[in-house]
Design a protein around this motif. Sequence first.
Motif, PDB file in Angstrom:
ATOM      1  N   ALA A 295       5.867  -7.315 -27.312  1.00  0.00           N
ATOM      2  CA  ALA A 295       6.149  -5.356 -26.977  1.00  0.00           C
ATOM      3  C   ALA A 295       7.199  -5.752 -26.265  1.00  0.00           C
ATOM      4  N   GLN A 296       7.545  -6.772 -25.728  1.00  0.00           N
ATOM      5  CA  GLN A 296       8.578  -6.147 -24.859  1.00  0.00           C
ATOM      6  C   GLN A 296      10.235  -6.710 -24.838  1.00  0.00           C
ATOM      7  N   SER A 297      10.275  -6.275 -25.995  1.00  0.00           N
ATOM      8  CA  SER A 297      12.152  -5.690 -26.737  1.00  0.00           C
ATOM      9  C   SER A 297      12.457  -4.544 -27.455  1.00  0.00           C
ATOM     10  N   ASP A 298      13.329  -4.362 -27.890  1.00  0.00           N
ATOM     11  CA  ASP A 298      13.753  -3.377 -29.048  1.00  0.00           C
ATOM     12  C   ASP A 298      14.222  -4.009 -29.737  1.00  0.00           C
ATOM     13  N   PHE A 299      14.285  -3.129 -30.595  1.00  0.00           N
ATOM     14  CA  PHE A 299      14.907  -3.451 -32.134  1.00  0.00           C
ATOM     15  C   PHE A 299      15.411  -2.666 -32.528  1.00  0.00           C
ATOM     16  N   LEU A 300      16.304  -2.572 -34.138  1.00  0.00           N
ATOM     17  CA  LEU A 300      17.022  -1.784 -34.823  1.00  0.00           C
ATOM     18  C   LEU A 300      17.013  -2.660 -36.636  1.00  0.00           C
ATOM     19  N   VAL A 301      16.723  -2.421 -37.170  1.00  0.00           N
ATOM     20  CA  VAL A 301      16.807  -2.998 -38.062  1.00  0.00           C
ATOM     21  C   VAL A 301      16.940  -1.806 -39.668  1.00  0.00           C
ATOM     22  N   GLY A 302      18.147  -1.935 -40.226  1.00  0.00           N
ATOM     23  CA  GLY A 302      18.541  -0.848 -41.312  1.00  0.00           C
ATOM     24  C   GLY A 302      20.649  -1.137 -41.514  1.00  0.00           C
ATOM     25  N   LEU A 303      20.513   0.635 -41.486  1.00  0.00           N
ATOM     26  CA  LEU A 303      22.189   0.354 -41.915  1.00  0.00           C
ATOM     27  C   LEU A 303      22.553   1.800 -41.045  1.00  0.00           C
ATOM     28  N   SER A 304      23.696   0.961 -40.399  1.00  0.00           N
ATOM     29  CA  SER A 304      24.430   2.051 -39.574  1.00  0.00           C
ATOM     30  C   SER A 304      25.931   1.367 -39.716  1.00  0.00           C
TER      31      SER A 304
ATOM     32  N   THR B 246      28.590  -2.767 -31.590  1.00  0.00           N
ATOM     33  CA  THR B 246      28.036  -4.101 -31.040  1.00  0.00           C
ATOM     34  C   THR B 246      27.361  -3.352 -29.675  1.00  0.00           C
ATOM     35  N   SER B 247      27.101  -3.257 -29.220  1.00  0.00           N
ATOM     36  CA  SER B 247      26.092  -2.662 -28.333  1.00  0.00           C
ATOM     37  C   SER B 247      24.690  -2.076 -28.386  1.00  0.00           C
ATOM     38  N   SER B 248      24.173  -1.848 -29.763  1.00  0.00           N
ATOM     39  CA  SER B 248      22.904  -1.840 -30.722  1.00  0.00           C
ATOM     40  C   SER B 248      21.736  -2.941 -30.461  1.00  0.00           C
ATOM     41  N   PRO B 249      21.198  -2.788 -29.878  1.00  0.00           N
ATOM     42  CA  PRO B 249      19.877  -1.471 -30.455  1.00  0.00           C
ATOM     43  C   PRO B 249      20.021  -0.579 -28.729  1.00  0.00           C
ATOM     44  N   THR B 250      20.672  -0.857 -27.811  1.00  0.00           N
ATOM     45  CA  THR B 250      19.918  -0.420 -26.681  1.00  0.00           C
ATOM     46  C   THR B 250      21.177   0.932 -26.704  1.00  0.00           C
ATOM     47  N   THR B 251      21.831   1.062 -27.498  1.00  0.00           N
ATOM     48  CA  THR B 251      22.994   2.066 -27.535  1.00  0.00           C
ATOM     49  C   THR B 251      22.837   2.943 -29.088  1.00  0.00           C
ATOM     50  N   ALA B 252      22.384   3.862 -29.239  1.00  0.00           N
ATOM     51  CA  ALA B 252      21.942   4.087 -30.554  1.00  0.00           C
ATOM     52  C   ALA B 252      23.551   3.815 -31.519  1.00  0.00           C
ATOM     53  N   PRO B 253      23.558   3.333 -32.591  1.00  0.00           N
ATOM     54  CA  PRO B 253      25.197   4.198 -32.979  1.00  0.00           C
ATOM     55  C   PRO B 253      25.384   5.009 -33.198  1.00  0.00           C
TER      56      PRO B 253
ATOM     57  N   ILE C 263      20.968   5.250 -40.518  1.00  0.00           N
ATOM     58  CA  ILE C 263      19.562   5.770 -41.428  1.00  0.00           C
ATOM     59  C   ILE C 263      18.974   4.121 -40.711  1.00  0.00           C
ATOM     60  N   TYR C 264      17.401   4.235 -40.023  1.00  0.00           N
ATOM     61  CA  TYR C 264      16.997   2.852 -39.575  1.00  0.00           C
ATOM     62  C   TYR C 264      15.597   2.901 -38.943  1.00  0.00           C
ATOM     63  N   PHE C 265      15.093   2.045 -38.412  1.00  0.00           N
ATOM     64  CA  PHE C 265      13.975   1.760 -37.808  1.00  0.00           C
ATOM     65  C   PHE C 265      14.062   0.772 -36.521  1.00  0.00           C
ATOM     66  N   PHE C 266      13.427   1.864 -35.380  1.00  0.00           N
ATOM     67  CA  PHE C 266      14.038   1.409 -34.710  1.00  0.00           C
ATOM     68  C   PHE C 266      12.264   1.406 -33.622  1.00  0.00           C
ATOM     69  N   LYS C 267      12.188   0.748 -32.713  1.00  0.00           N
ATOM     70  CA  LYS C 267      11.166  -0.547 -31.968  1.00  0.00           C
ATOM     71  C   LYS C 267      11.957  -0.249 -30.411  1.00  0.00           C
ATOM     72  N   ASP C 268      11.098   0.489 -29.741  1.00  0.00           N
ATOM     73  CA  ASP C 268      11.795   0.919 -28.034  1.00  0.00           C
ATOM     74  C   ASP C 268      10.625  -0.651 -27.478  1.00  0.00           C
ATOM     75  N   ASP C 269      10.764  -0.639 -26.238  1.00  0.00           N
ATOM     76  CA  ASP C 269      10.578  -1.709 -25.084  1.00  0.00           C
ATOM     77  C   ASP C 269       9.338  -1.692 -24.787  1.00  0.00           C
ATOM     78  N   GLY C 270       8.260  -2.401 -24.636  1.00  0.00           N
ATOM     79  CA  GLY C 270       7.456  -2.083 -24.256  1.00  0.00           C
ATOM     80  C   GLY C 270       6.308  -1.183 -25.504  1.00  0.00           C
ATOM     81  N   ASP C 271       6.636  -1.293 -26.011  1.00  0.00           N
ATOM     82  CA  ASP C 271       5.569  -0.096 -27.242  1.00  0.00           C
ATOM     83  C   ASP C 271       5.155  -1.524 -28.128  1.00  0.00           C
ATOM     84  N   LEU C 272       4.391  -1.441 -29.902  1.00  0.00           N
ATOM     85  CA  LEU C 272       4.504  -1.650 -30.710  1.00  0.00           C
ATOM     86  C   LEU C 272       5.173  -0.905 -31.658  1.00  0.00           C
ATOM     87  N   LEU C 273       6.091   1.109 -31.644  1.00  0.00           N
ATOM     88  CA  LEU C 273       5.741   1.563 -32.288  1.00  0.00           C
ATOM     89  C   LEU C 273       6.604   1.817 -33.066  1.00  0.00           C
ATOM     90  N   ILE C 274       7.153   1.922 -34.174  1.00  0.00           N
ATOM     91  CA  ILE C 274       8.024   2.088 -35.161  1.00  0.00           C
ATOM     92  C   ILE C 274       9.089   3.354 -35.650  1.00  0.00           C
TER      93      ILE C 274
END
Length: 157
Positions: A35-44, A48-55, A59-70
């Motif tokens: 759960a200790q990670s962020d990700f962004l998967v989709g189209l944007s 160069t700074s994703s996922p910590t800075t949103a494009p 249109i994408y799926f995002f997961k925050d650091d510290g949880d398992l929620l999409i």
Amino acid sequence: DTENDINSIQLVGESVLPAATTNIWFESRIRINTAQSDFLVGLSITNTSSPTTAPANGIYFFKDDGDLLIDPTVRGSSISSVDLGTFTMVLDTWTKVGFKVLGTSRVEFWINNVLESTLTSNIPVTELRPTFSHASGDAATASRLDIDYFSYGFTTV
């Protein structure tokens, strides 16, 4: 071994344009090990700074650091529509994520072949590219985003 070490993959060239006369689809199968990670998967757009800075657009799926929620996300001109906590991932388990962009009126987000969310605002109207971004969540945890496959395309309606 540092928080927010970022690895990103983007297809060369922005190749998909949401438009009133176009339907777009995107699908991938992914898994994470912590759960200790962020990700962004989709189209944007190119970002160069994703996922910590949103494009600014995507249109994408995002997961925050510290949880398992999409969180399914639609972002146009730096304004987001987000459906928070739509699905809870299971560590080290493959999850199939996909969406359908129906013109410029709505985006349906599917997880494991189940319609989980529909968003109707802030759909970008600029060229996008397949994007996979991952950021580590802390220095003590080795984190990864595994990608089994992805596919995307569009049809004119």
